[in-house]
Enzyme design. Sequence first.
Site, PDB file in Angstrom:
ATOM      1  N   CYS A 214       0.866  -1.182   0.000  1.00 15.92           N
ATOM      2  CA  CYS A 214       0.000   0.000   0.000  1.00 15.92           C
ATOM      3  C   CYS A 214       0.904   1.234   0.000  1.00 15.92           C
ATOM      4  CB  CYS A 214      -0.895  -0.005   1.228  1.00 15.92           C
ATOM      5  SG  CYS A 214       0.071   0.116   2.729  1.00 15.92           S
TER       6      CYS A 214
ATOM      7  N   HIS B 193       3.347   1.972  10.727  1.00 16.73           N
ATOM      8  CA  HIS B 193       2.339   1.835  11.790  1.00 16.73           C
ATOM      9  C   HIS B 193       2.367   2.995  12.781  1.00 16.73           C
ATOM     10  CE1 HIS B 193       1.861  -2.229  10.512  1.00 16.73           C
ATOM     11  NE2 HIS B 193       3.008  -2.654  10.978  1.00 16.73           N
TER      12      HIS B 193
ATOM     13  N   GLU C 120       0.307  -0.615  15.383  1.00 13.99           N
ATOM     14  CA  GLU C 120      -0.420   0.629  15.074  1.00 13.99           C
ATOM     15  C   GLU C 120      -1.309   1.016  16.260  1.00 13.99           C
ATOM     16  OE1 GLU C 120      -2.773   0.728  11.388  1.00 13.99           O
ATOM     17  OE2 GLU C 120      -4.159   2.084  12.418  1.00 13.99           O
TER      18      GLU C 120
ATOM     19  N   THR D 279      -6.430   1.128  11.064  1.00 16.48           N
ATOM     20  CA  THR D 279      -6.622   1.414   9.628  1.00 16.48           C
ATOM     21  C   THR D 279      -6.832   0.155   8.778  1.00 16.48           C
ATOM     22  OG1 THR D 279      -4.231   1.424   9.324  1.00 16.48           O
ATOM     23  CG2 THR D 279      -5.275   3.567   9.616  1.00 16.48           C
TER      24      THR D 279
ATOM     25  N   CYS E  10      -8.512   2.555   6.386  1.00 14.01           N
ATOM     26  CA  CYS E  10      -7.837   3.110   5.211  1.00 14.01           C
ATOM     27  C   CYS E  10      -8.555   2.640   3.950  1.00 14.01           C
ATOM     28  CB  CYS E  10      -6.400   2.613   5.241  1.00 14.01           C
ATOM     29  SG  CYS E  10      -5.521   2.875   3.739  1.00 14.01           S
TER      30      CYS E  10
ATOM     31  N   SER F 259       1.030 -10.751   9.536  1.00 17.08           N
ATOM     32  CA  SER F 259       0.428  -9.510   9.036  1.00 17.08           C
ATOM     33  C   SER F 259      -1.083  -9.534   9.261  1.00 17.08           C
ATOM     34  CB  SER F 259       0.753  -9.358   7.550  1.00 17.08           C
ATOM     35  OG  SER F 259      -0.212  -8.558   6.926  1.00 17.08           O
TER      36      SER F 259
HETATM   37  S1  SF4 Z   1      -3.057   3.380   6.594  1.00 14.66           S
HETATM   38 FE1  SF4 Z   1      -3.428   2.397   4.642  1.00 14.66          FE
HETATM   39  S2  SF4 Z   1      -1.818   3.170   3.310  1.00 14.66           S
HETATM   40 FE2  SF4 Z   1      -1.215   3.598   5.434  1.00 14.66          FE
HETATM   41  S3  SF4 Z   1       0.030   1.879   6.064  1.00 14.66           S
HETATM   42 FE3  SF4 Z   1      -2.041   1.434   6.724  1.00 14.66          FE
HETATM   43  S4  SF4 Z   1      -2.926   0.259   5.023  1.00 14.66           S
HETATM   44 FE4  SF4 Z   1      -1.089   1.245   4.253  1.00 14.66          FE
END
Ligand code: SF4
Length: 571
Positions: free
Chosen positions: A12, A74, A126, A162, A190, A218
């Site tokens: 991404c 993250h 994150e 996200t 996201c 992951s």
């Molecule tokens: S927020 Fe979206 S673009 Fe950003 S690291 Fe996470 S998945 Fe990837």
Amino acid sequence: MKILIAKTAGFCMGVRRAVEMVLDAPGKHETPIFTYGPLIHNPQVLNLLEEKGISVINDIPSKAEGGTVLIRAHGVPPQAKDRLRAAGFTVIDATCPRVIKVQTIIGKHAGQGYEVIIIGDRDHPEVIGLLGYAGEKGHVAGNMNDLDALPAFEKAIIVAQTTQNILFFESVKERVIRKFPHYKIFDTICDSTGKRQAEVKCLADSVDALIVVGGRNSGNTQRLVEIAEQTGKPAYHVETETELDLKSLASAQCVGITAGASTPNWIIKRICRTLEMLPFNKHRGWLFSIQRTLLLTNIYVSLGAGCLCYTCSKLLGIPNYYSYVFISMLYVQSMHIFNNLTGTEADHYNDPDRALFYNTHKVFLAVLGFIAGAAGLIKAYTMGLFPFMILLVMSAMGLSYNLRLIPERFSSNFRRIRDIPGAKTLLITMAWGIVTAIFPPLSVWGRFDPSIVLVFIWSAGMVFVRTALFDILDMQGDQIVGKDTIPILMGEKRTMRFLKSILAGIIVTLFLSGAFHLISSLAFAIAICPLFLYIVLLVYERGYMLPGIQLEFLVETHFVLTGVITLVSCQ
Ligand code: SF4
């Protein structure tokens, strides 16, 4: 077997940005370089970074002896960033801008006295980072039970990790709206996650089996696996091509591939190549094997060079072109073989099939390359000292591309021609352009003519577009081994736009040159070739064709098409 790859598969934006930042770091920041925690949840990428001297620290020391630490996509709690700086590290913050947005929402509302409920995995980095912005006000709910166990707050906000499962967050929203209508809800999933999850469901409608590629640790890959399994189609989670269950996949007519946000393209490509090569892949059959052999041995690209030289000679009105066509073919054959033999490092990631082929047959290929090169030089010598010298200089330049020319004590960054940013594409372009468009007229006429420039622009332009397109397909592998190709310098989208503009420019140049009789009227007919390549670019860009043998073959075919059109037009 038909293979469909999800358009959203692979890195991404946030992960790509973090990987690029860490790969750029050694030349720009104080070494040693560390990442705070594993950069991404992908063991293959982590091994590669380790090999490049970029290691992981999981704990912050009280005192460091210098060096740079990169904060991954993250993000981290603000206190962690402060502690890294206090320890003496230079800090590069590669937190994804979309994660920063969630951190900002949390920080602002926690400051205004809101409780902060994060819908996510408690142990995910994150979420740990987001909690740091909530201070005492932070709560995490990983499932409905966690949510129900929380007390009713006077004021609270709800945010999502996200990469949270969209369906789960929708049900959380419904429950919160029903039970606590005064809570503020922020949909912070996201859009990359949303698109990726939605695409798996769509893909499942058109395939017999789904393969999800990504690290087992992951979170977003695991959610893709869950969604794939819920579709009812057989779903396989693999980290690399070695884990593919080939027996089970044997009966599938069509296989769909998707990948988590931290999966590099080259791992997806290897999965595709493995599926493409399956003996039960009747869809490809003998035609595929011929295409593969012609490409791996460089016979097809050499034929393309011959066709290009033939057309250039016809455009310039050179009568006895056979020797030049022959020399072009031998030169290109020899140079491509030697450069593949000495530069398989990136192929190890980009094209493992080619790397294996060159490794297995290196002696045969070296002999073939030598014979082709020597035959070209002997032929040029029989034509005179001038043609021989041109070819000799070009051969020396071509061979030196991968060789270390400057000792390490003089330069650690630019020791080979290939270390110069964009050198590969430009060198190949110049070499092909000279051997196909300049070498024949200069040898025959012994003087310069403006028409040579026009034909060179056409020939070199076509080669440039072809080579830069291959560079786009190899971007991530090239980046890992530190090759600065044009798409890496310009970015994929800008390079695509640039290539399309070049093709449009070539078409206009051909028409004008033909209309003003600067070169032969053949120019009108061969305008089909840049148009053909333009269509191939669009087909790739829109995802109608995947990187692989067939796309490569199609790209090289435009040279052969040039030769066929010339042959037909000149009858
Ligand atoms: S927020 Fe979206 S673009 Fe950003 S690291 Fe996470 S998945 Fe990837």
